[in-house]
Write a protein that holds these residues in place. Sequence first.
Motif, PDB file in Angstrom:
ATOM      1  N   LEU A  12       3.258 -30.305 -13.944  1.00  0.00           N
ATOM      2  CA  LEU A  12       3.520 -29.184 -12.572  1.00  0.00           C
ATOM      3  C   LEU A  12       3.688 -28.021 -12.735  1.00  0.00           C
ATOM      4  O   LEU A  12       2.746 -27.179 -11.303  1.00  0.00           O
ATOM      5  N   GLU A  13       3.538 -27.006 -13.399  1.00  0.00           N
ATOM      6  CA  GLU A  13       3.396 -25.179 -13.766  1.00  0.00           C
ATOM      7  C   GLU A  13       1.193 -25.548 -12.987  1.00  0.00           C
ATOM      8  O   GLU A  13       1.073 -24.285 -12.977  1.00  0.00           O
ATOM      9  N   LEU A  14       0.803 -26.361 -14.614  1.00  0.00           N
ATOM     10  CA  LEU A  14      -0.049 -25.913 -14.553  1.00  0.00           C
ATOM     11  C   LEU A  14      -1.298 -27.080 -12.623  1.00  0.00           C
ATOM     12  O   LEU A  14      -2.278 -25.829 -12.719  1.00  0.00           O
ATOM     13  N   ALA A  15      -0.793 -26.994 -11.998  1.00  0.00           N
ATOM     14  CA  ALA A  15      -0.755 -28.070 -11.037  1.00  0.00           C
ATOM     15  C   ALA A  15      -0.760 -26.912  -9.606  1.00  0.00           C
ATOM     16  O   ALA A  15      -1.735 -26.977  -9.171  1.00  0.00           O
ATOM     17  N   ARG A  16       0.243 -26.511  -9.642  1.00  0.00           N
ATOM     18  CA  ARG A  16       0.559 -25.734  -8.682  1.00  0.00           C
ATOM     19  C   ARG A  16      -0.461 -23.987  -9.418  1.00  0.00           C
ATOM     20  O   ARG A  16      -1.222 -23.026  -8.058  1.00  0.00           O
ATOM     21  N   ALA A  17      -1.022 -23.991 -10.291  1.00  0.00           N
ATOM     22  CA  ALA A  17      -1.981 -22.708 -10.670  1.00  0.00           C
ATOM     23  C   ALA A  17      -3.428 -23.184  -9.904  1.00  0.00           C
ATOM     24  O   ALA A  17      -3.724 -22.568  -9.643  1.00  0.00           O
ATOM     25  N   LYS A  18      -3.365 -24.555  -9.685  1.00  0.00           N
ATOM     26  CA  LYS A  18      -4.182 -25.186  -9.694  1.00  0.00           C
ATOM     27  C   LYS A  18      -4.619 -25.001  -7.978  1.00  0.00           C
ATOM     28  O   LYS A  18      -5.631 -24.498  -7.307  1.00  0.00           O
ATOM     29  N   ILE A  19      -3.370 -24.660  -7.665  1.00  0.00           N
ATOM     30  CA  ILE A  19      -3.538 -25.070  -6.474  1.00  0.00           C
ATOM     31  C   ILE A  19      -3.511 -23.766  -6.053  1.00  0.00           C
ATOM     32  O   ILE A  19      -4.427 -23.529  -4.484  1.00  0.00           O
ATOM     33  N   ALA A  20      -2.761 -22.693  -6.187  1.00  0.00           N
ATOM     34  CA  ALA A  20      -2.746 -21.651  -5.645  1.00  0.00           C
ATOM     35  C   ALA A  20      -4.332 -20.925  -6.123  1.00  0.00           C
ATOM     36  O   ALA A  20      -4.765 -20.068  -5.063  1.00  0.00           O
ATOM     37  N   ASN A  21      -5.155 -21.162  -7.310  1.00  0.00           N
ATOM     38  CA  ASN A  21      -6.783 -20.288  -7.280  1.00  0.00           C
ATOM     39  C   ASN A  21      -7.678 -21.090  -6.124  1.00  0.00           C
ATOM     40  O   ASN A  21      -8.465 -20.891  -5.862  1.00  0.00           O
ATOM     41  N   GLY A  22      -7.064 -22.403  -5.758  1.00  0.00           N
ATOM     42  CA  GLY A  22      -7.208 -23.176  -4.014  1.00  0.00           C
ATOM     43  C   GLY A  22      -8.319 -23.736  -4.720  1.00  0.00           C
ATOM     44  O   GLY A  22      -8.749 -24.347  -6.305  1.00  0.00           O
ATOM     45  N   LYS A  23      -9.832 -24.188  -3.596  1.00  0.00           N
ATOM     46  CA  LYS A  23     -10.868 -25.562  -3.943  1.00  0.00           C
ATOM     47  C   LYS A  23     -12.020 -25.008  -4.891  1.00  0.00           C
ATOM     48  O   LYS A  23     -12.213 -24.313  -4.817  1.00  0.00           O
ATOM     49  N   PRO A  24     -12.622 -25.501  -6.124  1.00  0.00           N
ATOM     50  CA  PRO A  24     -13.327 -25.044  -6.534  1.00  0.00           C
ATOM     51  C   PRO A  24     -14.265 -25.036  -6.222  1.00  0.00           C
ATOM     52  O   PRO A  24     -15.138 -25.370  -5.003  1.00  0.00           O
ATOM     53  N   HIS A  25     -14.976 -24.020  -6.136  1.00  0.00           N
ATOM     54  CA  HIS A  25     -16.313 -23.607  -6.287  1.00  0.00           C
ATOM     55  C   HIS A  25     -17.709 -25.333  -6.897  1.00  0.00           C
ATOM     56  O   HIS A  25     -17.926 -24.258  -8.355  1.00  0.00           O
ATOM     57  N   ARG A  26     -18.730 -26.247  -6.673  1.00  0.00           N
ATOM     58  CA  ARG A  26     -19.066 -26.985  -6.971  1.00  0.00           C
ATOM     59  C   ARG A  26     -20.906 -26.777  -6.873  1.00  0.00           C
ATOM     60  O   ARG A  26     -20.395 -26.128  -5.379  1.00  0.00           O
ATOM     61  N   PRO A  27     -21.610 -26.975  -7.039  1.00  0.00           N
ATOM     62  CA  PRO A  27     -22.973 -26.623  -6.876  1.00  0.00           C
ATOM     63  C   PRO A  27     -23.413 -27.266  -5.831  1.00  0.00           C
ATOM     64  O   PRO A  27     -22.813 -28.717  -5.765  1.00  0.00           O
ATOM     65  N   SER A  28     -24.373 -27.293  -4.868  1.00  0.00           N
ATOM     66  CA  SER A  28     -24.444 -28.403  -4.168  1.00  0.00           C
ATOM     67  C   SER A  28     -25.741 -29.334  -4.575  1.00  0.00           C
ATOM     68  O   SER A  28     -26.298 -29.367  -5.020  1.00  0.00           O
ATOM     69  N   HIS A  29     -26.274 -30.696  -3.838  1.00  0.00           N
ATOM     70  CA  HIS A  29     -26.810 -31.551  -4.575  1.00  0.00           C
ATOM     71  C   HIS A  29     -27.179 -32.120  -3.267  1.00  0.00           C
ATOM     72  O   HIS A  29     -27.875 -33.551  -3.345  1.00  0.00           O
ATOM     73  N   ARG A  30     -27.807 -31.380  -2.653  1.00  0.00           N
ATOM     74  CA  ARG A  30     -27.982 -32.162  -1.105  1.00  0.00           C
ATOM     75  C   ARG A  30     -30.012 -32.936  -1.525  1.00  0.00           C
ATOM     76  O   ARG A  30     -30.023 -33.359  -1.090  1.00  0.00           O
ATOM     77  N   LEU A  31     -30.200 -31.333  -2.593  1.00  0.00           N
ATOM     78  CA  LEU A  31     -31.599 -32.512  -3.252  1.00  0.00           C
ATOM     79  C   LEU A  31     -31.668 -33.295  -4.012  1.00  0.00           C
ATOM     80  O   LEU A  31     -32.702 -34.489  -3.917  1.00  0.00           O
ATOM     81  N   THR A  32     -30.979 -34.155  -4.338  1.00  0.00           N
ATOM     82  CA  THR A  32     -30.951 -34.720  -5.690  1.00  0.00           C
ATOM     83  C   THR A  32     -29.922 -35.913  -4.905  1.00  0.00           C
ATOM     84  O   THR A  32     -29.799 -37.017  -5.131  1.00  0.00           O
ATOM     85  N   ASN A  33     -28.888 -35.980  -4.120  1.00  0.00           N
ATOM     86  CA  ASN A  33     -28.304 -36.621  -3.521  1.00  0.00           C
ATOM     87  C   ASN A  33     -28.146 -37.290  -2.114  1.00  0.00           C
ATOM     88  O   ASN A  33     -27.947 -37.419  -1.242  1.00  0.00           O
ATOM     89  N   ASN A  34     -29.043 -38.200  -2.943  1.00  0.00           N
ATOM     90  CA  ASN A  34     -30.026 -37.960  -0.518  1.00  0.00           C
ATOM     91  C   ASN A  34     -30.361 -39.751  -1.282  1.00  0.00           C
ATOM     92  O   ASN A  34     -31.072 -40.323  -2.318  1.00  0.00           O
ATOM     93  N   ARG A  35     -31.005 -40.514  -0.372  1.00  0.00           N
ATOM     94  CA  ARG A  35     -31.396 -41.551   0.051  1.00  0.00           C
ATOM     95  C   ARG A  35     -33.123 -42.368  -0.903  1.00  0.00           C
ATOM     96  O   ARG A  35     -32.871 -42.425  -1.667  1.00  0.00           O
ATOM     97  N   LEU A  36     -33.625 -40.560  -0.232  1.00  0.00           N
ATOM     98  CA  LEU A  36     -34.951 -40.649  -0.520  1.00  0.00           C
ATOM     99  C   LEU A  36     -34.987 -40.152  -2.537  1.00  0.00           C
ATOM    100  O   LEU A  36     -35.465 -41.105  -2.867  1.00  0.00           O
ATOM    101  N   ALA A  37     -34.056 -39.075  -2.765  1.00  0.00           N
ATOM    102  CA  ALA A  37     -34.266 -39.311  -3.932  1.00  0.00           C
ATOM    103  C   ALA A  37     -33.495 -40.757  -4.947  1.00  0.00           C
ATOM    104  O   ALA A  37     -34.387 -40.755  -6.006  1.00  0.00           O
ATOM    105  N   ALA A  38     -32.829 -41.505  -5.081  1.00  0.00           N
ATOM    106  CA  ALA A  38     -31.531 -42.167  -5.317  1.00  0.00           C
ATOM    107  C   ALA A  38     -32.836 -43.172  -5.858  1.00  0.00           C
ATOM    108  O   ALA A  38     -33.195 -43.599  -6.215  1.00  0.00           O
ATOM    109  N   THR A  39     -33.963 -43.794  -3.814  1.00  0.00           N
ATOM    110  CA  THR A  39     -34.704 -44.589  -3.844  1.00  0.00           C
ATOM    111  C   THR A  39     -35.484 -44.330  -5.704  1.00  0.00           C
ATOM    112  O   THR A  39     -36.377 -45.580  -5.736  1.00  0.00           O
TER     113      THR A  39
END
Length: 98
Positions: A12-39
């Motif tokens: 609970l302590e660590l969950a509260r801290a994680k919530i307080a820190n907000g959403k993590p920033h993750r890199p965008s995968h738009r160039l690789t996570n699409n139908r064309l690249a997957a195909t």
Amino acid sequence: MVDDLAPRERLLELARAKIANGKPHRPSHRLTNNRLAATAIATAMRPVLLKKTRGHYPAQTTALDVITKGASLPLDKALALEREAILELAGTGFAGTW
């Protein structure tokens, strides 16, 4: 899928801290996570998988198909596609009933 691990007594302590820190920033995968690249990846990998498995292990090619199709779908539809493939591979007979 997992951001952190915590012992039960600090969960609970660590969950509260994680919530307080907000959403993590993750890199965008738009160039690789699409139908064309997957195909393109699937086209290159299918012969490699078939050579290694000699066609005896359908899970690998099914996973490749699910990833290729799911790359351009909304998350809920991609997860449903994955679920259907898992149920079909498991041979449960319930693939179309949920």
